[in-house]
Design an enzyme around this catalytic site. Structure first.
Site, PDB file in Angstrom:
ATOM      1  N   HIS A 198       0.858  -1.200   0.000  1.00  0.00           N
ATOM      2  CA  HIS A 198       0.000   0.000   0.000  1.00  0.00           C
ATOM      3  C   HIS A 198       0.886   1.238   0.000  1.00  0.00           C
ATOM      4  CE1 HIS A 198       0.757  -0.485   4.302  1.00  0.00           C
ATOM      5  NE2 HIS A 198       0.241   0.701   4.561  1.00  0.00           N
TER       6      HIS A 198
ATOM      7  N   HIS B 158       1.453   3.940   1.848  1.00  0.00           N
ATOM      8  CA  HIS B 158       2.015   4.681   2.976  1.00  0.00           C
ATOM      9  C   HIS B 158       3.545   4.682   2.926  1.00  0.00           C
ATOM     10  CE1 HIS B 158      -1.911   4.164   5.489  1.00  0.00           C
ATOM     11  NE2 HIS B 158      -1.993   5.141   4.600  1.00  0.00           N
TER      12      HIS B 158
ATOM     13  N   ASP C 237       5.884   4.491   5.033  1.00  0.00           N
ATOM     14  CA  ASP C 237       6.683   3.501   5.764  1.00  0.00           C
ATOM     15  C   ASP C 237       6.697   2.140   5.045  1.00  0.00           C
ATOM     16  OD1 ASP C 237       3.914   3.430   6.602  1.00  0.00           O
ATOM     17  OD2 ASP C 237       4.480   2.100   8.249  1.00  0.00           O
ATOM     18  N   HIS C 238       6.036   2.058   3.896  1.00  0.00           N
ATOM     19  CA  HIS C 238       6.042   0.829   3.084  1.00  0.00           C
ATOM     20  C   HIS C 238       6.637   1.032   1.689  1.00  0.00           C
ATOM     21  CE1 HIS C 238       3.573  -1.363   6.066  1.00  0.00           C
ATOM     22  NE2 HIS C 238       3.271  -0.115   6.384  1.00  0.00           N
TER      23      HIS C 238
ATOM     24  N   HIS D  67      -7.582  -0.394   5.050  1.00  0.00           N
ATOM     25  CA  HIS D  67      -6.499   0.439   5.601  1.00  0.00           C
ATOM     26  C   HIS D  67      -6.184   1.527   4.572  1.00  0.00           C
ATOM     27  CE1 HIS D  67      -2.947   1.424   7.973  1.00  0.00           C
ATOM     28  NE2 HIS D  67      -2.190   1.313   6.902  1.00  0.00           N
TER      29      HIS D  67
ATOM     30  N   ASP E 157      -0.373  -3.815   6.184  1.00  0.00           N
ATOM     31  CA  ASP E 157      -1.038  -3.267   7.373  1.00  0.00           C
ATOM     32  C   ASP E 157      -2.513  -3.648   7.430  1.00  0.00           C
ATOM     33  OD1 ASP E 157       1.367  -2.122   7.930  1.00  0.00           O
ATOM     34  OD2 ASP E 157       0.703  -0.042   7.739  1.00  0.00           O
TER      35      ASP E 157
ATOM     36  N   HIS F  98       4.257  -4.752  10.472  1.00  0.00           N
ATOM     37  CA  HIS F  98       4.784  -4.109  11.689  1.00  0.00           C
ATOM     38  C   HIS F  98       4.928  -5.108  12.824  1.00  0.00           C
ATOM     39  CE1 HIS F  98       4.314   0.248  10.626  1.00  0.00           C
ATOM     40  NE2 HIS F  98       3.378  -0.230   9.813  1.00  0.00           N
TER      41      HIS F  98
END
Ligand code: ZN
Ligand code: FE
Length: 259
Positions: free
Chosen positions: A54, A56, A58-59, A113, A132, A170
């Site tokens: 996805h 975001h 942090d990915h 999400h 996530d 995570h």
């Protein structure tokens, strides 16, 4: 064939999916390209694909640097993310195949999400990479979809074989299980997993992967029909009915407030 976890940022995971024979590998999600590239090198691998779950940061924050380092990599991500995946070369939909060298994975569309969140399922590795959406003992926040959408997404993952390995985005396990215990304090599988998670984290080890079968035994977001979970929620709100979506939504709300 192997899956190699590469810790990223504070509590994220990137995962290398590697084929021993060809030495080719893909990486599922990447925030910090340097760490991923040095793992690729340390294992003598050749990075050929980036599989983004996805949009975001942090990915996908490391995508462009990976493309720079390995210009021929394919970058897979969902069409439904609407162009928000940096460096994307191959827009995919649920049901499509992705390739980490010779290793084929199936795309599973699991929105909520984010609108275009996908999982990658490698049946030959018995490995699910679910970003996530499904966590060990928890699920992702509902940023771009509602409770019913998330339930449907999780149901697709729960339908995979029980021995499927769950590689999530995570390291949230201990906190997730702490929350789960507030709703199902008598669930033995949950208590045992929690104690294991505390020990594991104390030794600075990771709690991934779990399995789909395990998740069904303690993850509150896969257990809306648990009598104990329902009774706990009704103690907090006697007006809460038996609609599974309402039960799921309330569980998610409580988790948002818990942490
Ligand atoms: Zn996210
Ligand atoms: Fe994340």
């Amino acid at each position: 064939m192997a899956v190699i976890a590469v810790p990223q940022l504070k509590d994220n995971f990137a995962y290398l999916v590697a084929d021993d024979d060809s030495g080719e590998c893909g990486v599922v999600d990447c925030a910090e390209a340097d760490k991923v590239l040095s793992e690729v090198e340390r294992h003598g691998l050749n990075l050929v694909a980036v599989l983004s779950t996805h949009w975001h940061a942090d990915h996908v924050g490391g995508n462009l640097q990976l493309v720079q380092a390995a210009p021929s990599v394919r970058v897979y991500g969902a069409r439904a993310e609407g162009g928000r995946i940096p460096g994307i070369t191959d827009e995919v939909d649920g049901g499509d195949m992705v390739w980490a060298g010779p290793l084929g994975g199936e795309v599973i569309g699991i929105p909520a999400h984010t609108n275009g969140h996908v999982a990658y399922y490698f049946s030959t590795l018995k490995a699910l990479f679910c970003g996530d959406t499904l966590f060990v003992g928890g699920c992702g926040r509902l940023f771009e979809g509602g409770a019913a959408t998330m339930m449907a997404s999780l149901a697709k993952l729960a339908a995979l074989p029980d021995d499927t390995l769950v590689y999530c985005g995570h390291e949230y396990t201990q906190k997730n299980l702490e929350f789960a215990l507030t709703l199902e304090p008598k669930n033995r599988a949950l208590r045992e997993k929690y104690e294991w998670a505390v020990q594991t984290r104390r030794q600075n080890k990771w709690t991934v992967p779990s399995t789909i079968g395990e998740e069904k035994s303690y993850n509150p977001f896969l257990r809306t029909d648990s009598p104990e979970l329902r009774a706990s929620l009704k103690r907090l709100d006697p007006a809460l009915g038996d609609d599974p979506v309402a039960i799921f939504a309330r569980t998610r709300e409580l988790k948002d407030r818990f942490a």
